[in-house]
Write a protein that holds these residues in place. Structure first.
Motif, PDB file in Angstrom:
ATOM      1  N   ALA A  11      62.301  70.577 -20.985  1.00 37.36           N
ATOM      2  CA  ALA A  11      63.090  70.052 -20.244  1.00 37.36           C
ATOM      3  C   ALA A  11      62.408  69.677 -18.712  1.00 37.36           C
ATOM      4  O   ALA A  11      62.584  68.781 -18.226  1.00 37.36           O
ATOM      5  CB  ALA A  11      64.500  70.890 -19.683  1.00 37.36           C
ATOM      6  N   ALA A  14      60.044  66.861 -19.032  1.00 35.03           N
ATOM      7  CA  ALA A  14      60.552  65.479 -19.069  1.00 35.03           C
ATOM      8  C   ALA A  14      61.166  65.401 -17.672  1.00 35.03           C
ATOM      9  O   ALA A  14      60.748  64.161 -17.032  1.00 35.03           O
ATOM     10  CB  ALA A  14      61.941  65.740 -19.858  1.00 35.03           C
ATOM     11  N   SER A  15      61.508  66.225 -16.743  1.00 41.59           N
ATOM     12  CA  SER A  15      61.908  66.359 -15.488  1.00 41.59           C
ATOM     13  C   SER A  15      60.759  65.852 -14.663  1.00 41.59           C
ATOM     14  O   SER A  15      60.812  65.055 -13.591  1.00 41.59           O
ATOM     15  CB  SER A  15      62.750  67.339 -15.111  1.00 41.59           C
ATOM     16  OG  SER A  15      62.096  68.457 -14.873  1.00 41.59           O
ATOM     17  N   SER A  16      59.481  66.228 -15.041  1.00 44.13           N
ATOM     18  CA  SER A  16      58.025  66.144 -14.341  1.00 44.13           C
ATOM     19  C   SER A  16      57.916  64.651 -14.339  1.00 44.13           C
ATOM     20  O   SER A  16      57.474  64.069 -13.341  1.00 44.13           O
ATOM     21  CB  SER A  16      57.046  66.906 -14.498  1.00 44.13           C
ATOM     22  OG  SER A  16      57.473  68.176 -14.531  1.00 44.13           O
ATOM     23  N   ILE A  17      58.104  64.174 -15.564  1.00 40.45           N
ATOM     24  CA  ILE A  17      57.770  62.669 -15.752  1.00 40.45           C
ATOM     25  C   ILE A  17      58.689  61.936 -14.776  1.00 40.45           C
ATOM     26  O   ILE A  17      58.406  60.853 -14.117  1.00 40.45           O
ATOM     27  CB  ILE A  17      58.090  62.356 -17.291  1.00 40.45           C
ATOM     28  CG1 ILE A  17      56.792  62.860 -17.962  1.00 40.45           C
ATOM     29  CG2 ILE A  17      57.774  60.917 -17.274  1.00 40.45           C
ATOM     30  CD1 ILE A  17      56.930  62.818 -19.461  1.00 40.45           C
ATOM     31  N   PHE A  18      60.205  62.237 -14.936  1.00 38.98           N
ATOM     32  CA  PHE A  18      61.135  61.635 -14.263  1.00 38.98           C
ATOM     33  C   PHE A  18      60.922  61.601 -12.811  1.00 38.98           C
ATOM     34  O   PHE A  18      61.041  60.556 -11.916  1.00 38.98           O
ATOM     35  CB  PHE A  18      62.488  62.283 -14.450  1.00 38.98           C
ATOM     36  CG  PHE A  18      63.773  61.960 -13.602  1.00 38.98           C
ATOM     37  CD1 PHE A  18      64.321  60.540 -13.877  1.00 38.98           C
ATOM     38  CD2 PHE A  18      64.111  62.524 -12.379  1.00 38.98           C
ATOM     39  CE1 PHE A  18      65.386  60.112 -13.005  1.00 38.98           C
ATOM     40  CE2 PHE A  18      65.323  62.234 -11.658  1.00 38.98           C
ATOM     41  CZ  PHE A  18      65.843  60.886 -12.011  1.00 38.98           C
ATOM     42  N   LEU A  19      60.058  62.819 -12.287  1.00 35.35           N
ATOM     43  CA  LEU A  19      59.932  62.705 -10.676  1.00 35.35           C
ATOM     44  C   LEU A  19      58.475  62.175 -10.506  1.00 35.35           C
ATOM     45  O   LEU A  19      57.886  62.583  -9.437  1.00 35.35           O
ATOM     46  CB  LEU A  19      59.963  64.147 -10.234  1.00 35.35           C
ATOM     47  CG  LEU A  19      61.434  64.794 -10.470  1.00 35.35           C
ATOM     48  CD1 LEU A  19      61.216  66.479 -10.145  1.00 35.35           C
ATOM     49  CD2 LEU A  19      62.412  64.257  -9.350  1.00 35.35           C
ATOM     50  N   GLU A  20      57.937  61.669 -11.342  1.00 33.95           N
ATOM     51  CA  GLU A  20      56.363  61.134 -11.148  1.00 33.95           C
ATOM     52  C   GLU A  20      55.356  62.099 -10.763  1.00 33.95           C
ATOM     53  O   GLU A  20      54.784  62.035  -9.968  1.00 33.95           O
ATOM     54  CB  GLU A  20      56.615  60.051 -10.233  1.00 33.95           C
ATOM     55  CG  GLU A  20      57.311  58.970 -10.569  1.00 33.95           C
ATOM     56  CD  GLU A  20      56.630  57.677 -11.006  1.00 33.95           C
ATOM     57  OE1 GLU A  20      55.379  57.722 -11.102  1.00 33.95           O
ATOM     58  OE2 GLU A  20      57.214  56.719 -11.549  1.00 33.95           O
ATOM     59  N   SER A  21      55.578  63.381 -11.491  1.00 29.70           N
ATOM     60  CA  SER A  21      54.571  64.267 -11.355  1.00 29.70           C
ATOM     61  C   SER A  21      53.231  63.902 -11.740  1.00 29.70           C
ATOM     62  O   SER A  21      53.103  63.063 -12.696  1.00 29.70           O
ATOM     63  CB  SER A  21      54.875  65.686 -11.665  1.00 29.70           C
ATOM     64  OG  SER A  21      53.836  66.493 -11.881  1.00 29.70           O
ATOM     65  N   PRO A  22      52.161  64.160 -11.141  1.00 29.20           N
ATOM     66  CA  PRO A  22      50.711  63.571 -11.701  1.00 29.20           C
ATOM     67  C   PRO A  22      50.662  64.244 -13.199  1.00 29.20           C
ATOM     68  O   PRO A  22      50.956  65.433 -13.475  1.00 29.20           O
ATOM     69  CB  PRO A  22      49.621  64.369 -10.705  1.00 29.20           C
ATOM     70  CG  PRO A  22      50.515  64.639  -9.340  1.00 29.20           C
ATOM     71  CD  PRO A  22      52.058  64.857  -9.881  1.00 29.20           C
ATOM     72  N   ILE A  26      51.541  68.180 -15.347  1.00 27.21           N
ATOM     73  CA  ILE A  26      52.637  68.358 -15.931  1.00 27.21           C
ATOM     74  C   ILE A  26      52.730  69.657 -16.862  1.00 27.21           C
ATOM     75  O   ILE A  26      53.837  70.435 -16.862  1.00 27.21           O
ATOM     76  CB  ILE A  26      52.882  67.136 -16.835  1.00 27.21           C
ATOM     77  CG1 ILE A  26      53.435  65.944 -16.084  1.00 27.21           C
ATOM     78  CG2 ILE A  26      54.068  67.237 -17.979  1.00 27.21           C
ATOM     79  CD1 ILE A  26      53.367  64.730 -16.891  1.00 27.21           C
TER      80      ILE A  26
END
Lengths: 143, 254
Positions: A11, A14-22, A26
């Motif tokens: 989860a 996935a939320s890191s991708i949603f928040l555009e984490s580098p 991740i």
């Protein structure tokens, strides 16, 4: 519990991708959040949600500070996705939802919980921030 | 040292703008801007940041004072931008980059890192895994995953026709709840509606805003803290209105 920790990891990734984490951060973020969620699950049955949120928050912010120094990046990069499972967004929503439906009592229970849990998370972040400030103050300057 | 002070202020404003738009904490934005202004070594340099705008002033007996104001309208969390601005600032203050190079680097940060497809997958799996995390079964998770896909579509639409986040949140949670109710009524017999709704609205829920609100308030940034608390209540309100509407239309509550 193992399944819970694994789904927390997924989860948070996935939320890191949603928040555009580098991209390079991740997996670290996911692991930090999963460890925090594991700590929460270990404690929640014996200490209740508030104390366990505090301790899980301590672990997450400690790890975030360590990795923010290792990866040379602000600690928020790990805080925001890492705290996602703990953060009381759902409780705030439930409070407003019950308020709309007219159930004042239930609404106020959820609002108080939101208040307490956010306070716990903020306190945990503060405690670790302070420890690192003291550490920076005591650390011998090398230039 | 002779320096293009105008450019310096522009760089500070640009860095602050990108960070504030990406939902960085205010004290961090102020810190970054003050560091950039600090390389001028002038007598007065001050950066002030609110949730909705930022102010910079630079003054010294030797120059005419420079003040700039920037209004920030829409904000959307983007950790990658915060990271990039942070590293550019570090390089600039340590002297690895000149002012012009730093300015150009900052100009480039607004490029997206993930392809839209990957980001869409991230959003839909966000809903799926949080449903699992809150105790949903495989069917609940699948429905939440479908709703995550709907969220990707509606937020794309929102950006195109500029609906505003309130209306968008109401619409999305309305549609999502209707989808959940359809599945629970006609497809699966044993279906936990509440867990699915929870997982579905997770990408919208203002968890970060409320935690940051408390951090700002405890630091003494009362204006920003208050603004963020209000922001999270309004977001929660928009979701709750949508969900309640959906449940009313679906005949669950009256």
């Amino acid at each position: 519990m193992i399944a819970q920790v694994i789904s927390a990891f997924a989860a948070i990734v996935a939320s890191s991708i949603f928040l555009e984490s580098p991209k390079r951060l991740i997996l670290i973020t996911g692991s930090i959040g999963a460890i925090g969620w594991g700590v929460y699950l270990l404690l929640v049955n014996s200490f209740g949600p508030f104390v366990s949120t505090f301790f899980a928050g301590l672990v997450i912010s400690l790890l975030s500070h360590i990795f923010s120094r290792v990866c040379k990046t602000p600690s928020t990069m790990f805080f925001i996705p890492g705290f996602y499972p703990l953060v009381p967004g759902y409780r705030l929503y439930m409070g407003v939802y019950n308020f709309i439906l007219g159930d004042r009592l239930l609404a106020s229970v959820y609002f108080t919980d939101t208040f307490k849990i956010s306070g716990m998370i903020a306190m945990a972040i503060f405690t670790i921030d302070t420890i690192f400030n003291i550490y920076n103050y005591c650390k011998p300057k090398d230039h | 040292m002779i320096m293009d002070y105008k450019k310096l202020v522009d760089t500070a404003i640009l860095a602050g703008e990108i960070m504030l738009k990406s939902n960085a904490e205010t004290y961090r934005v102020e810190d970054v801007m003050n560091r950039i202004l600090g390389i001028s070594c002038l007598e007065t340099s001050e950066a002030m940041v609110l949730t909705t705008g930022l102010f910079v002033t630079l003054d010294d007996p030797s120059i005419t004072p420079i003040t700039e104001v920037k209004r920030i309208r829409n904000r959307d969390t983007n950790l990658n931008n915060i990271d990039k601005v942070n590293s550019v600032t570090r390089k600039l203050t340590h002297g690895y980059l000149t002012l012009d190079e730093a300015f150009n680097e900052l100009k480039k940060t607004e490029e997206a890192q993930y392809k839209p497809f990957i980001k869409g997958l991230g959003t839909s799996f966000f809903a799926l895994f949080f449903t699992l995390l809150f105790g949903g079964g495989i069917f609940e998770a699948l429905v939440a995953w479908i709703n995550g896909g709907i969220l990707v579509t509606t937020s794309k639409l929102e950006r195109r026709i500029n609906l505003g986040f309130f209306i968008h949140n109401v619409l999305y949670s309305l549609i999502a709840v209707l989808v959940i109710l359809i599945f629970s009524r006609f497809v699966f017999s044993d279906f936990n509606v509440n867990v699915t709704i929870t997982g579905t609205i997770m990408p919208l829920v203002p968890g970060t805003a409320i935690t940051n609100a408390f951090r700002d308030t405890l630091r003494g940034d009362y204006l920003t803290g208050g603004a963020r608390i209000l922001e999270s209540i309004v977001i929660a309100l928009s979701i709750a209105v949508g969900v309640a509407l959906g449940l009313v239309i679906g005949g669950v509550i009256r």
